[in-house]
Scaffold this motif. Sequence first.
Motif, PDB file in Angstrom:
ATOM      1  N   GLY A  32       0.835  -1.091   0.121  1.00 30.36           N
ATOM      2  CA  GLY A  32       0.032  -0.189   0.048  1.00 30.36           C
ATOM      3  C   GLY A  32       0.737   1.254  -0.070  1.00 30.36           C
ATOM      4  O   GLY A  32       0.361   2.102   0.547  1.00 30.36           O
ATOM      5  N   GLY A  33       2.177   1.204  -0.640  1.00 28.42           N
ATOM      6  CA  GLY A  33       2.767   2.192  -0.711  1.00 28.42           C
ATOM      7  C   GLY A  33       3.708   2.626   0.641  1.00 28.42           C
ATOM      8  O   GLY A  33       4.474   3.634   0.896  1.00 28.42           O
ATOM      9  N   LEU A  34       3.712   1.658   1.798  1.00 33.00           N
ATOM     10  CA  LEU A  34       4.252   1.902   3.015  1.00 33.00           C
ATOM     11  C   LEU A  34       5.206   0.892   3.221  1.00 33.00           C
ATOM     12  O   LEU A  34       4.912  -0.342   2.845  1.00 33.00           O
ATOM     13  CB  LEU A  34       3.219   2.021   3.895  1.00 33.00           C
ATOM     14  CG  LEU A  34       2.088   2.902   3.927  1.00 33.00           C
ATOM     15  CD1 LEU A  34       1.124   2.696   5.051  1.00 33.00           C
ATOM     16  CD2 LEU A  34       2.250   4.251   3.838  1.00 33.00           C
ATOM     17  N   LEU A  35       6.362   1.045   4.051  1.00 35.70           N
ATOM     18  CA  LEU A  35       7.312   0.209   4.590  1.00 35.70           C
ATOM     19  C   LEU A  35       6.555  -0.233   5.788  1.00 35.70           C
ATOM     20  O   LEU A  35       6.096   0.472   6.743  1.00 35.70           O
ATOM     21  CB  LEU A  35       8.632   0.846   4.723  1.00 35.70           C
ATOM     22  CG  LEU A  35       9.567  -0.221   5.369  1.00 35.70           C
ATOM     23  CD1 LEU A  35       9.854  -1.358   4.559  1.00 35.70           C
ATOM     24  CD2 LEU A  35      10.898   0.763   5.569  1.00 35.70           C
ATOM     25  N   TRP A  36       6.416  -1.668   6.047  1.00 32.17           N
ATOM     26  CA  TRP A  36       6.137  -2.323   7.370  1.00 32.17           C
ATOM     27  C   TRP A  36       7.270  -2.736   7.960  1.00 32.17           C
ATOM     28  O   TRP A  36       7.517  -3.946   7.600  1.00 32.17           O
ATOM     29  CB  TRP A  36       4.843  -3.153   6.926  1.00 32.17           C
ATOM     30  CG  TRP A  36       3.981  -2.678   6.369  1.00 32.17           C
ATOM     31  CD1 TRP A  36       3.652  -2.237   4.984  1.00 32.17           C
ATOM     32  CD2 TRP A  36       2.671  -2.443   6.791  1.00 32.17           C
ATOM     33  NE1 TRP A  36       2.538  -1.875   4.660  1.00 32.17           N
ATOM     34  CE2 TRP A  36       1.851  -1.807   5.901  1.00 32.17           C
ATOM     35  CE3 TRP A  36       1.927  -2.582   8.160  1.00 32.17           C
ATOM     36  CZ2 TRP A  36       0.394  -1.408   6.096  1.00 32.17           C
ATOM     37  CZ3 TRP A  36       0.761  -1.930   8.206  1.00 32.17           C
ATOM     38  CH2 TRP A  36       0.124  -1.604   7.178  1.00 32.17           C
ATOM     39  N   GLU A  37       7.799  -2.079   8.752  1.00 32.82           N
ATOM     40  CA  GLU A  37       8.956  -2.466   9.470  1.00 32.82           C
ATOM     41  C   GLU A  37       8.719  -3.747  10.322  1.00 32.82           C
ATOM     42  O   GLU A  37       7.556  -3.896  10.984  1.00 32.82           O
ATOM     43  CB  GLU A  37       9.757  -1.318  10.594  1.00 32.82           C
ATOM     44  CG  GLU A  37      10.105  -0.248  10.003  1.00 32.82           C
ATOM     45  CD  GLU A  37      11.269  -0.603   9.319  1.00 32.82           C
ATOM     46  OE1 GLU A  37      12.227  -1.222   9.536  1.00 32.82           O
ATOM     47  OE2 GLU A  37      11.792   0.575   8.466  1.00 32.82           O
ATOM     48  N   GLY A  38       9.972  -4.843  10.434  1.00 34.94           N
ATOM     49  CA  GLY A  38       9.599  -6.038  11.186  1.00 34.94           C
ATOM     50  C   GLY A  38       8.715  -7.010  10.713  1.00 34.94           C
ATOM     51  O   GLY A  38       8.414  -8.011  10.972  1.00 34.94           O
ATOM     52  N   GLU A  39       8.110  -6.535   9.253  1.00 32.98           N
ATOM     53  CA  GLU A  39       7.171  -7.613   8.759  1.00 32.98           C
ATOM     54  C   GLU A  39       7.963  -8.380   7.521  1.00 32.98           C
ATOM     55  O   GLU A  39       8.768  -7.685   6.751  1.00 32.98           O
ATOM     56  CB  GLU A  39       6.002  -7.114   7.988  1.00 32.98           C
ATOM     57  CG  GLU A  39       5.079  -6.610   9.023  1.00 32.98           C
ATOM     58  CD  GLU A  39       4.224  -7.665   9.822  1.00 32.98           C
ATOM     59  OE1 GLU A  39       4.056  -8.939   9.165  1.00 32.98           O
ATOM     60  OE2 GLU A  39       3.440  -7.319  10.725  1.00 32.98           O
ATOM     61  N   GLN A  40       7.786  -9.730   7.345  1.00 33.45           N
ATOM     62  CA  GLN A  40       8.347 -10.426   6.264  1.00 33.45           C
ATOM     63  C   GLN A  40       7.896  -9.931   5.007  1.00 33.45           C
ATOM     64  O   GLN A  40       6.594  -9.839   4.793  1.00 33.45           O
ATOM     65  CB  GLN A  40       8.009 -11.774   6.509  1.00 33.45           C
ATOM     66  CG  GLN A  40       8.384 -12.855   5.446  1.00 33.45           C
ATOM     67  CD  GLN A  40       8.061 -14.330   5.339  1.00 33.45           C
ATOM     68  OE1 GLN A  40       6.880 -14.559   6.353  1.00 33.45           O
ATOM     69  NE2 GLN A  40       8.634 -15.211   4.686  1.00 33.45           N
ATOM     70  N   GLY A  41       8.689  -9.361   3.883  1.00 39.19           N
ATOM     71  CA  GLY A  41       8.471  -9.035   2.699  1.00 39.19           C
ATOM     72  C   GLY A  41       8.047  -9.961   1.883  1.00 39.19           C
ATOM     73  O   GLY A  41       7.886 -10.940   2.114  1.00 39.19           O
ATOM     74  N   LEU A  42       7.625  -9.373   0.481  1.00 41.04           N
ATOM     75  CA  LEU A  42       7.008 -10.325  -0.541  1.00 41.04           C
ATOM     76  C   LEU A  42       8.154 -10.483  -1.574  1.00 41.04           C
ATOM     77  O   LEU A  42       8.828  -9.724  -1.829  1.00 41.04           O
ATOM     78  CB  LEU A  42       5.830  -9.502  -1.198  1.00 41.04           C
ATOM     79  CG  LEU A  42       4.578  -9.626  -0.169  1.00 41.04           C
ATOM     80  CD1 LEU A  42       3.567  -8.667  -0.747  1.00 41.04           C
ATOM     81  CD2 LEU A  42       4.000 -10.770   0.099  1.00 41.04           C
ATOM     82  N   ALA A  43       8.123 -11.640  -2.237  1.00 39.07           N
ATOM     83  CA  ALA A  43       8.980 -11.874  -3.469  1.00 39.07           C
ATOM     84  C   ALA A  43       8.349 -11.213  -4.679  1.00 39.07           C
ATOM     85  O   ALA A  43       7.074 -11.234  -4.820  1.00 39.07           O
ATOM     86  CB  ALA A  43       9.176 -13.428  -3.508  1.00 39.07           C
TER      87      ALA A  43
END
Length: 166
Positions: A32-43
Amino acid sequence: MPDFPYPIPRTGIGVDVHAFATTADPQPLWLGGLLWEGEQGLAGHSDGDAAAHAAADALFSAAGVGDLGTHFGTDRPEYAGASGVRLLSEAARIVREAGFEIGNIAVQLVCNRPKFGPRRGESEAALSKAAGAPVSVSATTSDGLGFTGRGEGIAAVATAVVVSIR
């Protein structure tokens, strides 16, 4: 296509799905255009922002100018690692260049995490700025069903309304 004495709205649908990145190749989570610190990212080829990607695809669909792969596919190395807001901004430019104005975009996320509600307004502002048009974002879970329910990834579905200005 017949000529009409007034502009006719056109709608489009976009869908984007990304698996979570592996622990062997961890990625930051952009959603959603935001960085979510501490969350597993997407490939993904770019940052994996399923919300921004679905919004861009919905714009392309509404304007009839191809799809995400046509404009930003893996055959376009200049978009490797690109942010979702960059892709959405570029999609909006392409759609406007094709003779359309954007009415609005609505995005529905399907995921167990991150908890989206507390950052909804922030996400809508980021995506609206990128698109140069109103973007609303909502989120739901799939009640434990399917890959999103098992926590394997995130899906997004978007609709867009555009109007021909030519």
